[in-house]
Design an enzyme around this catalytic site. Structure first.
Site, PDB file in Angstrom:
ATOM      1  N   MET A 138       0.840  -1.196   0.000  1.00 16.41           N
ATOM      2  CA  MET A 138       0.000   0.000   0.000  1.00 16.41           C
ATOM      3  C   MET A 138       0.877   1.249   0.000  1.00 16.41           C
ATOM      4  SD  MET A 138      -2.921  -0.971   2.816  1.00 16.41           S
ATOM      5  CE  MET A 138      -1.746  -1.600   4.016  1.00 16.41           C
ATOM      6  N   GLY A 163       1.596   3.988   4.723  1.00 16.34           N
ATOM      7  CA  GLY A 163       2.432   3.122   3.891  1.00 16.34           C
ATOM      8  C   GLY A 163       2.787   1.806   4.553  1.00 16.34           C
ATOM      9  N   SER A 164       2.603   0.694   3.858  1.00 13.24           N
ATOM     10  CA  SER A 164       2.786  -0.603   4.498  1.00 13.24           C
ATOM     11  C   SER A 164       2.447  -1.713   3.509  1.00 13.24           C
ATOM     12  CB  SER A 164       1.869  -0.703   5.722  1.00 13.24           C
ATOM     13  OG  SER A 164       0.592  -0.197   5.397  1.00 13.24           O
ATOM     14  N   ARG A 165       2.322  -2.949   4.021  1.00 11.62           N
ATOM     15  CA  ARG A 165       1.913  -4.063   3.176  1.00 11.62           C
ATOM     16  C   ARG A 165       1.126  -5.065   4.011  1.00 11.62           C
ATOM     17  NH1 ARG A 165       7.174  -7.350   1.353  1.00 11.62           N
ATOM     18  NH2 ARG A 165       5.916  -9.238   1.312  1.00 11.62           N
TER      19      ARG A 165
END
Length: 216
Positions: free
Chosen positions: A96, A184-186
């Protein structure tokens, strides 16, 4: 554009700072006016980041939906140590960016059988080792078929807070909100090896509405 509950405090802070800067600009000098403009722009960005989005879950009970919006960065077989004792699983990861909706959803229906938060590093989220070294939350859903599906929220270089609403023993429905990751990340999904993969690396996906795979 509804504001997510996780962003209310942050947005309130920026609103307050913007108002203070405007008052100081009125009473003092142009530097505070510039500050007010910058804060107002940041306020718009933060409000946009913490937006919510309604989604409609697919009717296919065997479909594993994307738990978030973003871009598929990994589709591979890996050994998973935390839950599956280094047995091989199929990992599908979605990254993301700050422009994506950062709500996370349950990818399928079932019962939460495991939920843990782990402290860790803040490596960039698209690196493979971020799944095991970064701050993360692991949630296992025992699917209605009996299969265990692991969802792992992973913090990135910018993300500093993972919110998970999962609680062990709770029955959940695919498309129900799982949590939120800030800035922001996954999210990684671990599936049985015989699952039918429906996406490729580089595909853009929408949480809930895009099926990543289908159980056999």
């Amino acid at each position: 554009m509804p504001l997510h509950r996780e962003g209310r405090a942050t947005v309130t802070i920026f609103i307050t700072l913007t108002i203070v800067a405007l008052l100081l600009a009125y009473l003092s000098n142009v530097l505070f006016a510039i500050m007010a403009i910058v804060l107002a722009l940041l306020l718009i960005f933060v409000a946009y980041f913490f937006r919510t989005s309604r989604r409609h879950a697919p009717h296919d009970a065997l479909a594993i939906s994307s738990p978030c919006d973003g871009t598929v960065v990994t589709v591979e077989r890996v050994r998973e140590p935390e839950i599956f004792e280094n047995q091989e699983r199929l990992q599908i990861s979605v990254f993301m960016s700050v422009w994506n909706v950062h709500m996370n959803w349950y990818p399928c229906s079932g019962t939460v059988s495991y939920s843990r938060h782990h402290r860790g590093k803040y490596l960039v989220a698209w690196l493979p080792k971020s799944s095991t070294e970064n701050e993360r939350s692991s949630v296992v859903i025992t699917h209605t078929s009996g299969e265990r599906i692991l969802i792992r929220q992973v913090a990135g270089a910018v993300a500093r807070r993972i919110v998970t609403y999962a609680s062990e023993g709770r029955d959940v429905t695919g498309g129900q909100e799982l949590g939120f990751i800030k800035f922001g990340s996954r999210v990684d999904v671990y599936l049985p090896l015989d699952a039918e993969v429906l996406v490729n690396v580089g595909d853009r996906v929408r949480g809930v509405e895009t099926a990543l795979a289908r159980l056999r």
